[in-house]
Scaffold this active site. Structure first.
Site, mmCIF file in Angstrom:
data_model
loop_
_atom_site.group_PDB
_atom_site.id
_atom_site.type_symbol
_atom_site.label_atom_id
_atom_site.label_comp_id
_atom_site.label_asym_id
_atom_site.label_seq_id
_atom_site.Cartn_x
_atom_site.Cartn_y
_atom_site.Cartn_z
ATOM 1 N N GLU A 116 0.863 -1.192 0.000
ATOM 2 C CA GLU A 116 0.000 0.000 0.000
ATOM 3 C C GLU A 116 0.895 1.237 0.000
ATOM 4 O O GLU A 116 2.101 1.129 0.276
ATOM 5 C CB GLU A 116 -0.890 0.003 1.256
ATOM 6 C CG GLU A 116 -1.854 -1.182 1.288
ATOM 7 C CD GLU A 116 -2.837 -1.114 2.447
ATOM 8 O OE1 GLU A 116 -2.791 -0.146 3.245
ATOM 9 O OE2 GLU A 116 -3.648 -2.061 2.542
ATOM 10 N N ALA A 119 2.449 1.272 3.345
ATOM 11 C CA ALA A 119 2.843 -0.031 3.910
ATOM 12 C C ALA A 119 3.590 -0.835 2.850
ATOM 13 O O ALA A 119 2.989 -1.539 2.036
ATOM 14 C CB ALA A 119 1.615 -0.797 4.400
ATOM 15 N N ARG A 257 33.951 -6.243 -31.615
ATOM 16 C CA ARG A 257 34.449 -4.876 -31.466
ATOM 17 C C ARG A 257 35.977 -4.859 -31.452
ATOM 18 O O ARG A 257 36.604 -5.548 -30.637
ATOM 19 C CB ARG A 257 33.896 -4.278 -30.172
ATOM 20 C CG ARG A 257 34.429 -2.908 -29.815
ATOM 21 C CD ARG A 257 33.943 -1.847 -30.765
ATOM 22 N NE ARG A 257 34.365 -0.512 -30.334
ATOM 23 C CZ ARG A 257 34.222 0.562 -31.082
ATOM 24 N NH1 ARG A 257 33.668 0.476 -32.296
ATOM 25 N NH2 ARG A 257 34.620 1.739 -30.644
ATOM 26 N N GLN A 268 43.239 -8.939 -21.567
ATOM 27 C CA GLN A 268 43.025 -9.706 -20.339
ATOM 28 C C GLN A 268 42.074 -8.983 -19.377
ATOM 29 O O GLN A 268 41.281 -9.627 -18.683
ATOM 30 C CB GLN A 268 44.368 -9.962 -19.649
ATOM 31 C CG GLN A 268 44.281 -11.052 -18.609
ATOM 32 C CD GLN A 268 45.618 -11.342 -17.958
ATOM 33 O OE1 GLN A 268 46.337 -10.445 -17.532
ATOM 34 N NE2 GLN A 268 45.973 -12.605 -17.887
ATOM 35 N N GLN A 326 29.390 -1.605 -19.347
ATOM 36 C CA GLN A 326 30.796 -1.177 -19.371
ATOM 37 C C GLN A 326 31.545 -1.806 -20.549
ATOM 38 O O GLN A 326 32.323 -1.143 -21.237
ATOM 39 C CB GLN A 326 31.464 -1.569 -18.046
ATOM 40 C CG GLN A 326 32.822 -0.954 -17.821
ATOM 41 C CD GLN A 326 32.751 0.552 -17.589
ATOM 42 O OE1 GLN A 326 31.708 1.088 -17.248
ATOM 43 N NE2 GLN A 326 33.861 1.227 -17.818
ATOM 44 N N GLY A 330 30.572 3.208 -24.867
ATOM 45 C CA GLY A 330 29.526 4.208 -25.147
ATOM 46 C C GLY A 330 28.290 3.578 -25.774
ATOM 47 O O GLY A 330 27.154 3.999 -25.499
ATOM 48 N N GLU A 353 9.142 -7.859 -3.946
ATOM 49 C CA GLU A 353 9.003 -9.038 -3.070
ATOM 50 C C GLU A 353 9.914 -8.897 -1.839
ATOM 51 O O GLU A 353 10.485 -9.868 -1.345
ATOM 52 C CB GLU A 353 9.225 -10.343 -3.846
ATOM 53 C CG GLU A 353 8.145 -10.518 -4.913
ATOM 54 C CD GLU A 353 7.796 -11.953 -5.246
ATOM 55 O OE1 GLU A 353 8.089 -12.855 -4.461
ATOM 56 O OE2 GLU A 353 7.200 -12.145 -6.317
#
Ligand SMILES: Cc1cc2nc3c(=O)[nH]c(=O)nc-3n(C[C@H](O)[C@H](O)[C@H](O)COP(=O)(O)OP(=O)(O)OC[C@H]3O[C@@H](n4cnc5c(N)ncnc54)[C@H](O)[C@@H]3O)c2cc1C
Length: 368
Positions: A116, A119, A257, A268, A326, A330, A353
């Site tokens: 609620e 709540a 990429r 690495q 990351q 971009g 939950e």
């Protein structure tokens, strides 16, 4: 086999709409149709009531695989379980027969209305009232943040039947969308899971027959908490799926990429990030599946495991999706690539939950 079939269905019928559902903040109708056609929309419903009768682990795998492509769509099987589990755990035979059949057939969805405006974490502080009037109960109040509100036909609503007794004065009811006096607020404008409608539910003198009460008077809060012990594992599954989707995308991207004359996946520093992501996901998966087995057996340490799986997997989902953004640099920060959506979608798994602070309270009170 189940994973393979859900994955191929999800990739063919849900993935193509995931970006548009997010962009347009619209209900994933294509996903609902595809899930219903394959009987995957509410797999947890027992066979006795016309359901697929999937156990807790199978249900987790369905949710995980749908969430891997679209978190919003994974709330269809997840919230159908959340909304109907109070009836399955505590409802009369009549209630089960009446409400689980339409759910299993795909004719009706089920929502869960505990929270609620005032709540949330302190759910027992709810104000929604149910007052007995002969063979009826009359409900008044406002439920907030209700997933799939407006789309669902059925709602498990927790309401105060004895204000003196706090959590022991709360009872659970099945309310139907078509009951007079039920209405909905405008959809919330959210950060993520934009395809899943979240709305207020208004109960204005809603008069329902007394046999719509789930279990005995005063047991509603206990039923609501028992339900969450089982369904927090489905949120862990959702988190796991989102994280796996992000890792899978990033894994492909780093091979394509090129910077400094070679694929960025040759560095690495990038490989170590991917290794950490995969390691965390696998740890979350093992905990989630162990919790699902405990849910199926209703083991004594289920409460701890349900909270731990949800808390751990959702924290992993947030970390992994942030790292996936990351790894795309971009490009990851734009809506042209799916990891941006996955990072926004992951956040909710740490909140609903029970927030992850609340999960830690639950774990501390139930240390193994
Ligand atoms: C998209 C969405 C869908 C949802 N779907 C449903 C649904 O279908 N049905 C439903 O009933 N509810 C649903 N919820 C409600 C959700 O479960 C609540 O938002 C959540 O339990 C937190 O309650 P709150 O928002 O009132 O936050 P608050 O309880 O006000 O919490 C605010 C902050 O205080 C912290 N906090 C509170 N108490 C403590 C404490 N004792 N110790 C430490 N930290 C504490 C919390 O962790 C949180 O960081 C949904 C919410 C969202 C956003």
């Amino acid at each position: 086999m189940l994973r393979e079939s859900v994955r191929s269905l999800a990739e063919a019928k849900i993935l193509p709409f995931a970006a548009a559902v997010d962009e347009e903040s619209r209900f994933p109708q294509e996903a609902l149709d595809a899930l219903v056609a394959s009987d995957l929309h509410a797999v947890h419903v027992p066979e006795t009531y016309g359901g697929a009768g999937a156990d807790a682990l199978a249900t987790v795998i369905v949710i995980e695989e749908v969430a891997r492509v679209c978190a919003s769509s994974s709330l269809i099987p997840a919230v159908n379980k959340l909304g109907s589990l109070p009836v399955i755990l505590s409802g009369s035979e009549e209630l089960k027969a009446k409400y689980l059949g339409p759910l299993a057939k795909g004719d009706a969805m089920f929502s869960y209305a505990l929270s609620e405006p005032d709540a949330g974490s302190d759910a027992a502080g709810m104000k929604t009232r149910a007052v007995r009037d002969g063979d009826f109960w009359v409900l008044n109040g406002v439920k907030r943040w209700i997933t799939n509100a407006g789309v669902s036909e059925y709602y498990t609503v927790m309401a105060v039947t004895d204000p003196e007794k706090r959590s022991k004065g709360i009872s659970a009811f099945v309310v139907e969308k078509s009951d007079e006096g039920v209405s909905f607020g405008a959809p919330e404008k959210k950060l993520g899971i934009k395809g899943s409608p979240t709305r207020e539910v208004y109960l204005d003198n809603v008069r329902i027959p007394a046999d719509r009460m789930i279990g005995a008077e005063g047991t509603g809060f206990a039923t609501a908490m028992k339900t969450l012990d089982h369904t927090r594992i489905t949120i862990a599954a959702q988190a796991l799926g989102i994280a796996q989707g992000a890792l899978d995308y990033a894994k492909g991207y780093v091979q394509e990429r090129k910077q400094f004359g070679k694929p960025i996946g040759d560095f690495q520093g990038v490989q170590f990030m991917l290794a950490d992501m995969a390691m965390k996901i696998e740890a979350a998966r093992q905990l989630t599946y162990a919790a699902a087995a405990k849910s199926e057996r209703v083991d004594g340490d289920l409460t701890f495991f349900g909270a731990a799986a949800k808390c751990f997997a959702s924290d992993v989902a947030m970390e992994v999706t942030t790292d996936a953004v990351q790894l795309l640099g971009g490009y990851g920060y734009t809506r042209d690539y799916p990891v941006e959506r996955m990072m926004r979608d992951a956040k909710i798994t740490q909140i609903y939950e029970g927030t992850n602070q609340v999960q830690r309270i639950v774990m501390a009170r139930n240390l193994p």
